[in-house]
Design a protein around this motif. Structure first.
Motif, mmCIF file in Angstrom:
data_model
loop_
_atom_site.group_PDB
_atom_site.id
_atom_site.type_symbol
_atom_site.label_atom_id
_atom_site.label_comp_id
_atom_site.label_asym_id
_atom_site.label_seq_id
_atom_site.Cartn_x
_atom_site.Cartn_y
_atom_site.Cartn_z
ATOM 1 N N SER A 1 -7.899 -10.010 2.517
ATOM 2 C CA SER A 1 -6.495 -10.177 2.878
ATOM 3 C C SER A 1 -6.230 -9.621 4.267
ATOM 4 C CB SER A 1 -5.606 -9.472 1.853
ATOM 5 O OG SER A 1 -5.883 -8.092 1.841
ATOM 6 N N SER A 2 -5.322 -10.269 4.968
ATOM 7 C CA SER A 2 -5.003 -9.839 6.343
ATOM 8 C C SER A 2 -3.880 -8.819 6.354
ATOM 9 C CB SER A 2 -4.613 -11.057 7.176
ATOM 10 O OG SER A 2 -3.543 -11.745 6.573
ATOM 11 N N ASN B 1 -19.509 -5.049 5.508
ATOM 12 C CA ASN B 1 -18.590 -4.081 6.098
ATOM 13 C C ASN B 1 -17.679 -4.764 7.103
ATOM 14 O OD1 ASN B 1 -19.900 -1.995 4.671
ATOM 15 N ND2 ASN B 1 -21.357 -1.677 6.349
ATOM 16 N N ASN B 2 -16.573 -4.096 7.420
ATOM 17 C CA ASN B 2 -15.616 -4.623 8.396
ATOM 18 C C ASN B 2 -15.276 -6.084 8.092
ATOM 19 O OD1 ASN B 2 -13.954 -4.724 10.642
ATOM 20 N ND2 ASN B 2 -15.622 -5.145 12.077
ATOM 21 N N LEU B 3 -14.899 -6.315 6.864
ATOM 22 C CA LEU B 3 -14.622 -7.684 6.436
ATOM 23 C C LEU B 3 -13.406 -8.246 7.140
ATOM 24 C CD1 LEU B 3 -15.520 -7.230 2.706
ATOM 25 C CD2 LEU B 3 -16.443 -9.040 4.162
ATOM 26 N N GLY C 1 -11.077 -5.210 7.136
ATOM 27 C CA GLY C 1 -11.687 -3.947 7.527
ATOM 28 C C GLY C 1 -12.400 -3.225 6.395
ATOM 29 N N GLY C 2 -12.229 -3.714 5.188
ATOM 30 C CA GLY C 2 -12.851 -3.085 4.039
ATOM 31 C C GLY C 2 -14.288 -3.515 3.832
ATOM 32 N N ARG D 1 -22.327 -6.625 10.871
ATOM 33 C CA ARG D 1 -21.365 -6.262 9.816
ATOM 34 C C ARG D 1 -21.972 -6.335 8.420
ATOM 35 N NH1 ARG D 1 -17.067 -9.363 8.907
ATOM 36 N NH2 ARG D 1 -18.055 -11.312 9.606
ATOM 37 N N PHE D 2 -22.879 -7.262 8.204
ATOM 38 C CA PHE D 2 -23.503 -7.466 6.888
ATOM 39 C C PHE D 2 -24.949 -6.989 6.930
ATOM 40 C CE2 PHE D 2 -20.807 -11.318 5.260
ATOM 41 C CZ PHE D 2 -19.643 -10.619 5.558
#
Length: 121
Positions: A120-121, A84-86, A15-16, A67-68
């Motif tokens: 990371s999840s 965004n919203n990784l 989400g980062g 997102r990108f």
């Protein structure tokens, strides 16, 4: 000689956001299309995004659309990738590349050394 130097990678939670930069030297940056690619462990390198020399043409892989965002600053010889919203599946080494359009397809002339992105999840 031509150098493409990526920066901005790192570890981020799901989400980062991260912003990658690729600074180019040794080539006439404004005449090259620029692309971002990525390679996850055990997988082949894949296309992520591309921006044409003028910025008028922008293309994304379906997996990152919405997102990108790719952009470039020809005055600074730099291309960017705002992510965004990784998601954990975005984890990979990200490479920038300078490209030409020849023979009906985009072809990479030069690669950067890559920057690691870990989500990371």
């Amino acid at each position: 000689q031509v150098q493409l130097v990526e920066s901005g990678g790192g570890l981020v939670p799901a989400g980062g956001s991260l912003r990658l930069s690729c600074a180019a030297s040794g080539l006439t940056f404004s005449t090259y299309h620029m692309g971002w690619f990525r390679q996850a462990p055990g997988k082949e390198r894949e296309f992520v995004a591309r921006i044409t020399w003028s910025g008028a043409g922008i293309f994304y892989a379906d997996s990152v659309k919405g997102r990108f965002t790719i952009s470039r600053d020809n005055a600074k010889n730099t291309v960017y990738l705002q992510m965004n919203n990784l998601k954990p599946e975005d984890t990979a080494v990200y490479y920038c590349a300078s490209e030409r359009y020849r023979g009906g397809a985009f072809a990479v002339d030069y690669w950067g050394q890559g920057t690691q992105v870990t989500v990371s999840s």
